[in-house]
Scaffold this motif. Sequence first.
Motif, mmCIF file in Angstrom:
data_model
loop_
_atom_site.group_PDB
_atom_site.id
_atom_site.type_symbol
_atom_site.label_atom_id
_atom_site.label_comp_id
_atom_site.label_asym_id
_atom_site.label_seq_id
_atom_site.Cartn_x
_atom_site.Cartn_y
_atom_site.Cartn_z
ATOM 1 N N ARG A 1 1.999 7.132 -6.546
ATOM 2 C CA ARG A 1 0.925 8.063 -6.911
ATOM 3 C C ARG A 1 1.307 9.516 -6.659
ATOM 4 N NH1 ARG A 1 -3.997 5.535 -7.806
ATOM 5 N NH2 ARG A 1 -4.004 3.331 -7.236
ATOM 6 N N ALA A 2 2.250 9.729 -5.726
ATOM 7 C CA ALA A 2 2.663 11.097 -5.394
ATOM 8 C C ALA A 2 3.518 11.722 -6.483
ATOM 9 C CB ALA A 2 3.418 11.101 -4.063
ATOM 10 N N ASP B 1 2.389 1.863 -3.442
ATOM 11 C CA ASP B 1 1.357 2.446 -4.294
ATOM 12 C C ASP B 1 1.187 3.931 -3.987
ATOM 13 O OD1 ASP B 1 -0.999 2.057 -6.179
ATOM 14 O OD2 ASP B 1 -2.034 2.824 -4.406
ATOM 15 N N ARG B 2 1.204 4.288 -2.704
ATOM 16 C CA ARG B 2 1.030 5.693 -2.315
ATOM 17 C C ARG B 2 2.193 6.560 -2.792
ATOM 18 N NH1 ARG B 2 2.588 9.441 1.022
ATOM 19 N NH2 ARG B 2 4.215 8.131 1.954
ATOM 20 N N ILE C 1 0.838 -1.201 0.000
ATOM 21 C CA ILE C 1 0.000 0.000 0.000
ATOM 22 C C ILE C 1 0.878 1.259 0.000
ATOM 23 C CG2 ILE C 1 -1.647 1.345 1.394
ATOM 24 C CD1 ILE C 1 -2.796 -1.388 2.323
ATOM 25 N N GLU C 2 1.973 1.218 0.780
ATOM 26 C CA GLU C 2 2.865 2.383 0.849
ATOM 27 C C GLU C 2 3.567 2.608 -0.485
ATOM 28 O OE1 GLU C 2 5.055 5.632 2.582
ATOM 29 O OE2 GLU C 2 3.080 4.727 2.806
#
Length: 296
Positions: free
Chosen positions: A51-52, A47-48, A44-45
């Motif tokens: 996305r940034a 992916d985050r 999840i991290e």
Amino acid sequence: MSGVLLSRDPAQLEVSLRDLHLPFQPQVLSAVLGLRDDTRMDFIELDRLIRADQNIASIILKMANSSFYSRGQEIRTLPQAIGMIGFRTIVSIVAAASAKSIFMSGNYARFRRYVWQHSLVTSIIAKIICEQLHWKNLTEEVFIGGLLHDIGKVILNHLDREKYIEVFNKTFETSKPFREAERELFGVDNGVVGQMVIKIWNLPTVYREVAVFIHRPADAALSHLPEKDQQIIRIVGLANQIAKANEFGFFEANSSVTTSDFFAALGILPGSALESINWNEAIEKDPYYQVFSFIG
């Protein structure tokens, strides 16, 4: 910092380098390199973090939809891309995209060819060496080590572009090593600067060691490092030599180290799989080269 002459004193040098403003967020790369692939939270991290950065996200989707990975399936989302390409490979792609953003600040063709393209090809060759010799547990680290081994050149060029053009001129005219010309003009060489900025950016220690020992496969000081780090350093050093021998980078005629020295240090025997590789063909087919190579 026009006309800069850097201090040889480590403390003063670190102060100078901490004041740099580059088109790059090293904390993102540091965070990504610290992730594991065996927890959902790290998935999840990752992916985050991707996305940034729209540039990195678009590159990953482009790679996922390349013929090398997609197998005809359209990949539309980042979680799909991570699942298709694989967590650790995504980390390498993020490293390549981050590195390119720094290297491209050089912004002149000779710099892009002899520093960015050379670094990219070194990382690709290092990856292929690990695949061919069944050292796949080292693939990600040698790839990133190859990308970062000349980061000190980027920093010196950023500090004083005109002076770094003089470094190129001295090296091309005399075939003296880049590091010798850099010491004459800047007071320090790219290896010293590279290990310092990697420390400042809080990247893994092994990449600092690559910057220091890349041209010294038989240095006695290597024996004090973990065995895995020794192998990573020597693989990147061998890849660096092969890249230059195939005209991806400037071959310094006065260099005392040879490909054979790296073969010996790594225990690679005559007749290994590496000797039958057409390196130019292998590099040009590589998806990283197809996406990231640009020397225009």
